[in-house]
Design an enzyme around this catalytic site. Structure first.
Site, PDB file in Angstrom:
ATOM      1  CD  GLU A 112      -2.732  -0.684   2.734  1.00 52.67           C
ATOM      2  OE1 GLU A 112      -2.680   0.444   3.293  1.00 52.67           O
ATOM      3  OE2 GLU A 112      -3.399  -1.622   3.201  1.00 52.67           O
TER       4      GLU A 112
ATOM      5  CD  GLU B 268     -11.425   1.854   1.691  1.00 53.84           C
ATOM      6  OE1 GLU B 268     -11.812   0.735   2.075  1.00 53.84           O
ATOM      7  OE2 GLU B 268     -10.284   2.278   1.871  1.00 53.84           O
TER       8      GLU B 268
ATOM      9  CE  LYS C 168     -10.598   1.888   5.568  1.00 56.58           C
ATOM     10  NZ  LYS C 168      -9.317   2.382   5.067  1.00 56.58           N
TER      11      LYS C 168
ATOM     12  CD  GLU D 203      -8.297   5.796   8.866  1.00 55.34           C
ATOM     13  OE1 GLU D 203      -9.389   5.195   8.981  1.00 55.34           O
ATOM     14  OE2 GLU D 203      -7.336   5.599   9.621  1.00 55.34           O
TER      15      GLU D 203
END
Length: 284
Positions: free
Chosen positions: A209, A257, A260, A265
């Protein structure tokens, strides 16, 4: 591509695509797999063998587990789960790397890179994994985030060092005379040094990542995400000061996302939830 769990629809979609896949064994599945070879065999049969049209590159057994953070309850399961999945893959006659994905919070020392070392309080967790990977010649997956290092050190770090845009050496390692123009290299080489000190000098790193958020924090702009990811894609073709050659790297993430817990995030995607690209990027 990296999937963090064996999503059946995604696996079906990848079949015949020629897209190589890193497939994750979710943290919550580790306990059963660690204590039962038959559960490990079932997992491999159901999620790997059942998809002969998918090119499986790595199996990541757990993600960012540490014996000293808030997912420490999984730490004792990781190594035996790696062993059982490895044996299940071998029994199926497959050649797929079986490893785990760590974050750099396991380092006790990271500066300068040549002094990189794992913390003493994680050695019982890290050492067996490193020994197993070294014995099998398999890589270690590492999640590398210059963004968070920059965020925590904005008063003492120039943004260009985090974004691969510094025109000169920023950090000179006094112990091996290697110079660092970007934080990404410094972090990766600190992990290489830690592996050397743990008997893993032959282990290559795969950056499982890395990326830059477009909102929710300090210097989190679309422009900076484009700069970081574009520069990283080109940069990793040549390795790091300690290790030349291409460095396999995965951009985090494909999509934003919304579930999160922290705002920053939620915004790491190259694509928005409506599947529109937030910025143009090339992997060529």
């Amino acid at each position: 591509m990296r999937l963090y769990s064996p999503d059946q629809e995604a696996l079906q979609a990848l079949s015949g695509s020629n897209i190589e896949l890193m497939l994750g064994v979710p943290n919550e599945d580790l306990q059963g797999i660690s204590i039962s070879p038959s559960i490990a065999n079932d997992w491999v049969q159901n999620n790997v063998v059942a998809y002969p049209g998918v090119i499986f590159r790595h199996i990541a057994v757990g993600n960012e587990i540490s014996p000293v953070n808030d997912n420490s309850q999984y730490a004792t399961y990781v190594f035996p789960a790696i062993q059982n999945i490895y044996n299940a893959i071998a029994s199926a006659g497959l050649q797929i790397t079986v490893t785990t994905s760590m974050d750099t919070g396991l380092l006790g020392t990271s500066y300068p890179p040549s002094l990189g070392a794992f913390s003493d309080d994680v050695s019982s967790y890290v050492d067996p994994i490193v020994s197993f990977l070294a014995q099998n010649g398999d890589p270690l997956l590492v999640n590398v985030y210059p963004y968070f290092s920059y965020k925590d050190n904005t008063g003492s770090m120039d943004l260009s060092y985090a974004l691969f845009t510094s025109s000169s050496v920023v950090v000179q390692d006094p112990y091996n005379n290697l110079g660092y123009q970007n934080l990404f290299d410094a972090i990766v080489d600190a992990v290489y040094s830690a592996l050397d000190k743990t008997g893993g000098s032959n282990i290559r790193i795969v950056v499982s990542e890395s990326g830059w958020p477009t909102a929710g924090g300090i210097e989190t702009t679309v422009k900076n995400a484009l700069i970081y990811n574009s520069n990283m894609i080109q940069h990793v073709k040549n390795g790091t000061p300690m290790k030349s050659g291409s460095l396999e790297t995965y951009v985090f993430a494909m999509f934003d996302e919304n579930e999160k817990s922290l705002e920053v995030e939620m915004h790491w995607g190259i694509f928005s939830p409506d599947k529109q690209t937030k910025y143009p990027i090339s992997f060529s």
